[in-house]
Scaffold this active site. Structure first.
Site, PDB file in Angstrom:
ATOM      1  N   ASP A 189       0.659  -0.950   0.168  1.00  0.00           N
ATOM      2  CA  ASP A 189      -0.100   0.073   0.105  1.00  0.00           C
ATOM      3  C   ASP A 189       0.731   1.186   0.098  1.00  0.00           C
ATOM      4  OD1 ASP A 189      -2.045   1.895   0.232  1.00  0.00           O
ATOM      5  OD2 ASP A 189      -2.856   0.955   2.001  1.00  0.00           O
ATOM      6  N   ASP A 197      -5.599   7.125   2.238  1.00  0.00           N
ATOM      7  CA  ASP A 197      -6.487   5.940   2.763  1.00  0.00           C
ATOM      8  C   ASP A 197      -7.521   5.992   1.947  1.00  0.00           C
ATOM      9  OD1 ASP A 197      -8.079   4.193   3.771  1.00  0.00           O
ATOM     10  OD2 ASP A 197      -8.060   5.521   5.944  1.00  0.00           O
ATOM     11  N   ASP A 226      -1.718   6.400 -12.343  1.00  0.00           N
ATOM     12  CA  ASP A 226      -0.344   5.921 -11.556  1.00  0.00           C
ATOM     13  C   ASP A 226      -0.555   5.039 -10.485  1.00  0.00           C
ATOM     14  OD1 ASP A 226       2.388   6.757 -11.326  1.00  0.00           O
ATOM     15  OD2 ASP A 226       1.705   7.489  -9.364  1.00  0.00           O
ATOM     16  N   HIS A 230      -0.243   0.069  -5.578  1.00  0.00           N
ATOM     17  CA  HIS A 230      -0.370   0.390  -4.252  1.00  0.00           C
ATOM     18  C   HIS A 230      -1.549   1.071  -3.992  1.00  0.00           C
ATOM     19  CE1 HIS A 230       4.199   0.416  -4.773  1.00  0.00           C
ATOM     20  NE2 HIS A 230       4.041   0.900  -5.967  1.00  0.00           N
ATOM     21  N   GLU A 256      -0.884   1.920 -14.758  1.00  0.00           N
ATOM     22  CA  GLU A 256       0.619   1.420 -14.559  1.00  0.00           C
ATOM     23  C   GLU A 256       0.478   0.680 -13.370  1.00  0.00           C
ATOM     24  OE1 GLU A 256       4.726   3.099 -12.486  1.00  0.00           O
ATOM     25  OE2 GLU A 256       2.824   3.652 -11.861  1.00  0.00           O
TER      26      GLU A 256
HETATM   27 CA    CA Z   1      -1.315   3.435  -1.194  1.00  0.00          CA
END
Ligand code: CA
Length: 476
Positions: A189, A197, A226, A230, A256
């Site tokens: 993350d 968040d 982007d 994550h 991506e």
């Molecule tokens: Ca993140």
């Protein structure tokens, strides 16, 4: 075309240049440009990925500047108009994983985590202080009255009260790392700066609203998402759905997901209901490996493990980008000698949606790229000849290629592409008796001699060592 690279000068001229370039881009066959993050970053010289205010496209005096690295909001809008007038789509780079450059410090509970396994705490929870407050003093409530606070983030990189750096996980009701992210480092993350968040309902609502606002306000045709590895997949899926409600079913998205694991890429596509294309990162790594290994690389494996070979409808093929160029975070640049081979493949192959990198076409600081001549020839080959059915000729460790058979719509279309990573070579190719007696020539300038096809439309097509050959029917 990805219309930027990492080392552009901080002169505020990119939007102006793009406007002036729009007609040329259309003429060479560019159908869409991916522009860099166009909103205010934490400092003027930033490329845009250290996002500060998603609503400030170079309009407000914030972070010591009105314009961004690339220009003002007005110049951006003029560039978009010019591109649209020339039939070129505009894709905005969208950074929703993190924010930087907070306006003021806030105090909250957090705990340091092990950077190699972010599921493991590396200390005791305690109060820290960090720049997580955003009130956008010059913009105020224009476009949005949302103000960011510590509880809108999952993690930060520094405790300003002690100067301690590391990955701090923010503690609070319902807080923690998102589950729907890549599992590298235990949980990926956190990437950098203030990690947003994306499980927080207020955040999701605000970002969904922003997505619709930005499409309506600027008329963007699509997004380049982007750092999706994550970000929580649930957020990305809902966000894309929401944006498509504003932009229409044809609103385009490419994401991506930087990684060489084809299964992780396919898992992401599945999780977001295939609403976005993905950059074919495994293909980029194959190009990189081939360019490093030279003749030792088995060219017949060039497409192995790639998205374009397994899910071609959603693959955006590329050679290099701003992250792979030297000095960048994910440096893995394809060596110069191999770039013509890599570009020939992505531009002439039937599968995939190819992207040309600004750095390869224009080069750094606009000094002129050594690849531009061959790219212009390959773009011409794509526009005029790369049509119809395809045969892949990936049957030799050093000389591979493909045949495009042409179609009725494009007169004299069709081509034979050969690529060598070692010595001069050739392939016997049969195009069919309807091609009997035709003369074919090489169009990139690597071979001068013509060849004549026999009564079955067959001939030995040649290629020079460490080079490409694009054979077409001799015109006129
Ligand atoms: Ca993140």
């Amino acid at each position: 075309m990805q219309y930027f690279e990492w080392n552009l000068p901080n002169d505020g001229c990119l939007w102006q240049q793009l406007k002036e370039d729009s007609k040329h881009l259309s003429e060479i066959g560019v159908t869409a440009v991916w522009i860099p993050p166009a909103y205010k970053a934490d400092e003027q010289q930033d490329e845009g990925y250290a996002t500060y205010d998603l609503y400030d496209f170079g309009e407000f005096d914030q972070k010591g500047t009105v314009r961004t690295k690339y220009g003002t909001r007005e110049q951006l809008q003029e560039a978009i108009s010019a591109l649209h007038d020339n039939g070129v789509q505009v894709l905005l780079d969208v950074v929703l994983n993190h924010k930087a450059g907070g306006d003021y410090k806030e105090k909250f509970e957090a705990v340091l985590v092990n950077p190699d396994n972010r599921n493991e705490d590396a200390g005791e929870p305690h109060e820290i202080e960090s720049y997580t407050g955003y009130d956008f003093p010059a913009r105020g409530d224009k476009y949005s009255s949302f103000k960011w606070h510590w509880y809108h983030f999952s993690g930060v990189s520094v405790d300003s009260s002690t100067g301690t750096e590391g990955i701090f996980r923010i503690i609070g009701d319902g807080k923690g790392w998102s589950k729907g992210v890549d599992n590298e480092n235990g949980n990926y993350d956190y990437l950098l700066a203030n990690d947003i968040d994306l499980d927080n309902p207020e955040v999701c609502e605000e970002l969904d609203k922003w997505g619709q606002w930005v499409v309506k306000e600027f008329g963007f045709d699509g997004f380049r998402m982007d750092a999706v590895k994550h970000m929580d997949n649930n957020f990305t899926r809902n966000f894309l759905k929401c944006v498509k409600e504003e932009g229409g079913d044809n609103f385009y998205a490419v994401s991506e997901y930087w990684g060489n694991d084809i299964d992780a890429l396919k898992g992401f596509l599945d999780a977001v209901d295939n609403q976005t294309d993905l950059f074919d990162v495994p293909l980029h790594f194959n190009f990189h490996a081939a360019s490093e290994k030279g003749a030792e690389f088995d060219m017949s494996s060039l497409l192995d493990g790639t998205l374009v070979s397994q899910n071609c409808d959603l693959a955006v093929t590329f050679v290099d980008n701003h992250d792979s160029q030297p000095g960048s975070s994910l440096e893995s640049e394809v060596a110069d000698w191999f770039k013509p081979i890599a570009y020939a493949l992505i531009l002439l192959m039937r599968e995939g949606y190819p992207a040309i990198f600004y750095g390869d076409y224009y080069s750094e600081n606009r000094v002129g790229s050594c690849h531009r001549v061959i790219l212009d020839r390959l773009l011409e080959a794509r526009r005029l000849y790369a049509y119809g059915e395809q045969d892949l000729l990936f049957d030799h460790p050093n000389v591979v290629g493909l045949v495009r058979h042409g179609d009725d719509e494009h007169k004299d279309s069709g081509l034979v592409l050969l690529m060598s990573n070692n010595e001069d070579g050739w392939k016997d190719v049969c195009l069919g008796p309807e091609h009997a007696g035709e003369h074919w020539c090489e169009m990139t300038g690597s071979i001068n001699d013509e060849i004549e096809l026999d009564e079955n439309g067959c001939a030995a097509f040649s290629v020079k060592g460490r080079n490409i050959a694009v054979w077409i029917k001799k015109q006129g």
